[in-house]
Design an enzyme around this catalytic site. Structure first.
Site, PDB file in Angstrom:
ATOM      1  CD  GLN A  51      42.827 -33.471  -9.102  1.00 50.96           C
ATOM      2  OE1 GLN A  51      43.828 -33.814  -9.695  1.00 50.96           O
ATOM      3  NE2 GLN A  51      42.747 -32.336  -8.467  1.00 50.96           N
ATOM      4  CG  PHE A  52      41.606 -34.988  -2.287  1.00 48.65           C
ATOM      5  CD1 PHE A  52      40.868 -34.125  -1.505  1.00 48.65           C
ATOM      6  CD2 PHE A  52      42.943 -34.700  -2.539  1.00 48.65           C
ATOM      7  CE1 PHE A  52      41.452 -32.989  -0.953  1.00 48.65           C
ATOM      8  CE2 PHE A  52      43.536 -33.572  -1.997  1.00 48.65           C
ATOM      9  CZ  PHE A  52      42.785 -32.709  -1.212  1.00 48.65           C
ATOM     10  CB  THR A  53      40.395 -31.304  -5.522  1.00 46.89           C
ATOM     11  OG1 THR A  53      40.964 -31.598  -6.789  1.00 46.89           O
ATOM     12  CG2 THR A  53      41.489 -31.084  -4.488  1.00 46.89           C
TER      13      THR A  53
END
Length: 146
Positions: free
Chosen positions: A78-80
């Protein structure tokens, strides 16, 4: 390294309509990797997540970890989680690690959870995923190693 950890009765991840990861009772972990994260961060985070005493004991207190309840862990990249929303209306993701660093850290995290004796399911790194879960409690924690 940053994680959102949710206590779940079930969770699954699908990619293009196919289930790629699924668990029953356990933990749903959204994992974000920063450029400076190392294997030390990975080991710390895995140990912290597995050791979180957030499952109810016989007295109804959050006093058991995922191993004690025979649970599993579903991990989704989950880079966000490193999105910066302070300026403008479009988040900036410059604080997130590039795939060439994030993928090995993500895979090492999966291995570290397994090494602690916990069954692991995973999403598909970089894919457009659909995540479904039933959050028990609800219990949701943010865990970070800087």
């Amino acid at each position: 390294m940053r994680a959102v950890v949710q206590r779940v009765s079930r969770a699954k991840v699908t990619v293009e309509g196919a289930v790629v990861g699924e668990i029953g009772r356990g933990l749903m972990v959204l994992l974000g990797v920063a450029p400076e994260d190392s294997l030390e961060h990975v080991r710390w985070m895995a140990d912290k997540v597995v050791g979180l005493r957030i499952f109810r004991d016989d007295e109804g207190k959050m006093n058991r970890d995922v191993v004690e309840v025979g649970g599993s862990v579903l991990v989704v990249s989950q880079f966000t989680l490193y999105g910066d929303c302070q300026k403008g209306r479009r988040p900036s993701f410059i604080a997130a690690a590039r795939p060439e660093h994030a993928i090995p850290m993500y895979e090492s995290f999966l291995d570290a959870i397994r090494a602690l004796g916990v069954p692991v399911a995973a999403g598909q790194f970089g894919a457009d995923m659909s995540v479904e879960l039933v959050n028990e409690g609800p219990v949701t924690l943010i865990v970070e190693k800087t």
